[in-house]
Design an enzyme around this catalytic site. Structure first.
Site, PDB file in Angstrom:
ATOM      1  N   ARG A  65       0.000   0.575   4.698  1.00 48.83           N
ATOM      2  CA  ARG A  65       1.083   0.142   3.662  1.00 48.83           C
ATOM      3  C   ARG A  65       0.384   1.428   2.608  1.00 48.83           C
ATOM      4  O   ARG A  65       0.196   2.120   1.860  1.00 48.83           O
ATOM      5  CB  ARG A  65       1.914  -0.381   3.095  1.00 48.83           C
ATOM      6  N   HIS A  69      -0.376   5.104   1.555  1.00 55.91           N
ATOM      7  CA  HIS A  69       0.285   5.842   0.254  1.00 55.91           C
ATOM      8  C   HIS A  69      -0.924   6.697  -0.330  1.00 55.91           C
ATOM      9  O   HIS A  69      -0.689   7.545  -0.815  1.00 55.91           O
ATOM     10  CB  HIS A  69       0.794   4.387  -0.675  1.00 55.91           C
ATOM     11  N   ASP A  70      -1.890   6.138   0.133  1.00 57.57           N
ATOM     12  CA  ASP A  70      -3.015   7.075   0.045  1.00 57.57           C
ATOM     13  C   ASP A  70      -2.747   8.232   0.873  1.00 57.57           C
ATOM     14  O   ASP A  70      -2.859   9.616  -0.001  1.00 57.57           O
ATOM     15  CB  ASP A  70      -4.234   6.366   0.757  1.00 57.57           C
ATOM     16  N   GLU A  91      -2.402   5.926  -9.775  1.00 58.73           N
ATOM     17  CA  GLU A  91      -1.097   6.492  -8.754  1.00 58.73           C
ATOM     18  C   GLU A  91      -0.439   5.171  -8.205  1.00 58.73           C
ATOM     19  O   GLU A  91       0.531   4.830  -8.127  1.00 58.73           O
ATOM     20  CB  GLU A  91      -1.856   7.091  -7.032  1.00 58.73           C
ATOM     21  N   ASN A  97       4.501   2.992  -6.232  1.00 59.06           N
ATOM     22  CA  ASN A  97       3.761   2.093  -5.803  1.00 59.06           C
ATOM     23  C   ASN A  97       3.372   0.443  -6.430  1.00 59.06           C
ATOM     24  O   ASN A  97       3.415  -0.203  -5.857  1.00 59.06           O
ATOM     25  CB  ASN A  97       2.366   3.038  -6.191  1.00 59.06           C
ATOM     26  N   HIS A 196       6.768  -0.373  10.336  1.00 61.42           N
ATOM     27  CA  HIS A 196       7.766  -1.160   9.619  1.00 61.42           C
ATOM     28  C   HIS A 196       7.348  -2.287  10.144  1.00 61.42           C
ATOM     29  O   HIS A 196       8.287  -3.669  10.021  1.00 61.42           O
ATOM     30  CB  HIS A 196       9.029  -0.664   9.226  1.00 61.42           C
ATOM     31  N   ASP A 249      11.259  -6.156   9.893  1.00 66.36           N
ATOM     32  CA  ASP A 249      12.014  -6.805  11.821  1.00 66.36           C
ATOM     33  C   ASP A 249      11.703  -8.548  11.884  1.00 66.36           C
ATOM     34  O   ASP A 249      10.416  -8.986  11.690  1.00 66.36           O
ATOM     35  CB  ASP A 249      10.327  -6.206  12.102  1.00 66.36           C
TER      36      ASP A 249
END
Length: 334
Positions: A65, A69-70, A91, A97, A196, A249
């Site tokens: 993740r 996000h980077d 950030e 975040n 995910h 999951d």
């Protein structure tokens, strides 16, 4: 009017805008960038990730993740790793975040080992990208070669985190343009969201789903009903619990596989944004991809490898000119 036509018409301006953005030639990453300057970097990252994931399997999802996000904020340039300073707004502190990102300490530790072996050579951006690949492998996912040669950004964009990153309650027609803008296709989007399968979600991000249309979309069987009850226990409709978490999951939460897509077929996606890929009226293409990956784990693995390389190659052109190799991933060199 055909929903497929509407969807294509809606996205056309975003596609045109993206290709206009790519007008200049981008710096090329290579597989052998560190072959002579730091040949042990891949071994160091792998060893440290093995220890990290062995101690806590959830660390695999955290690093994956973090990489995602980077890359979605001014390219894969390590900007997500920067801390607040007097002149820089991090950030990681943005709304999208601040509660969802972990794993910074893992990258710090890897960086320390790499610096002791090859001081001033390997960027934090490259370390994060390699670590994300190893994280996936360590929980049963596919291998891919990681092109390297990124530089670390000397800037960050707090503002872009609230516009570029997809959110849990967004509709399909809102999320897809965010991927297209990054040069990632609808296929890339459906595939990358498959990460995910090892991810965790906070109650704040799935409350609207379970008290919305979850019950109407999910299969009517004891297992599904039990999962629905568990989610409501974890995430009450009112009265707090925002930080309570659940696996996206629940079948194989620590294994990178295709069961996430099988849950979407049953209407059991924990996030609205995930379930939309199968249930949305506009999901003509996404629905077929969900069906494909639910039935064919090899197809999912092969495309995931390709899509991760593609995402990892989203570059920040400015960092190749003005960037650096940070000594400490949290701060720009002084």
């Amino acid at each position: 009017m055909n929903p497929s036509f509407l969807l294509k018409f809606f996205f056309l301006p975003h596609i045109v805008f993206f290709f206009g953005f790519l007008g200049a030639s981008e710096p090329q990453l290579t597989l052998d960038y560190y072959a002579s300057t730091c040949p042990t970097v891949f071994d160091i990252v792998r060893k440290e990730m093995e220890c990290s994931v062995l101690s806590n399997p959830h660390n695999a999802a955290s690093i994956l993740r973090l990489h995602f996000h980077d890359c979605f904020i001014q390219g894969c340039d390590g900007s997500i790793l920067l801390d607040d300073t007097i002149t820089l707004k991090a950030e990681k502190k943005a709304t999208a975040n601040i509660h969802s990102l972990k794993g910074f300490g893992i990258i710090d530790q890897i960086k320390n080992f790499v610096e002791s072996e090859c001081p001033g050579i390997v960027s934090c951006a490259d370390i994060l990208t390699i670590a994300a690949r190893d994280a996936v492998i360590l929980v049963g996912g596919p291998y891919w070669d990681v092109p390297v040669g990124r530089k670390d950004s000397v800037t960050a964009s707090f503002e872009l985190t609230n516009t570029n990153l997809p959110t849990s309650d967004e509709s399909l027609v809102s999320i897809i343009p965010k991927f297209l803008y990054q040069g990632l296709s609808v296929t890339d989007m459906v595939t990358l969201v498959g990460s995910h399968t090892i991810g965790m979600a906070r109650c704040q991000n799935f409350r609207s789903r379970i008290y919305g249309d979850y019950e109407s979309t999910s299969a009517k069987n004891p297992i599904s009903d039990n999962q629905f009850s568990n989610l409501k226990t974890i995430c009450p409709p009112i009265g707090g619990g925002d930080s309570n978490i659940t696996a996206m999951d629940y079948v194989t939460p620590n294994l990178f596989d295709n069961s996430f897509y099988q849950l979407l077929l049953k209407g059991e996606g924990v996030l609205n944004s995930d379930q939309e890929m199968y249930s949305s009226v506009f999901g003509i293409e996404t629905r077929e991809l969900v069906k494909k990956y639910a039935a064919d784990p090899l197809a999912f693995f092969q495309q995931f490898s390709d899509s991760m390389v593609k995402m990892g190659n989203i570059t920040n052109s400015d960092s190749f000119i003005n960037g650096e190799v940070r000594k400490n991933c949290r701060y720009v060199n002084t």
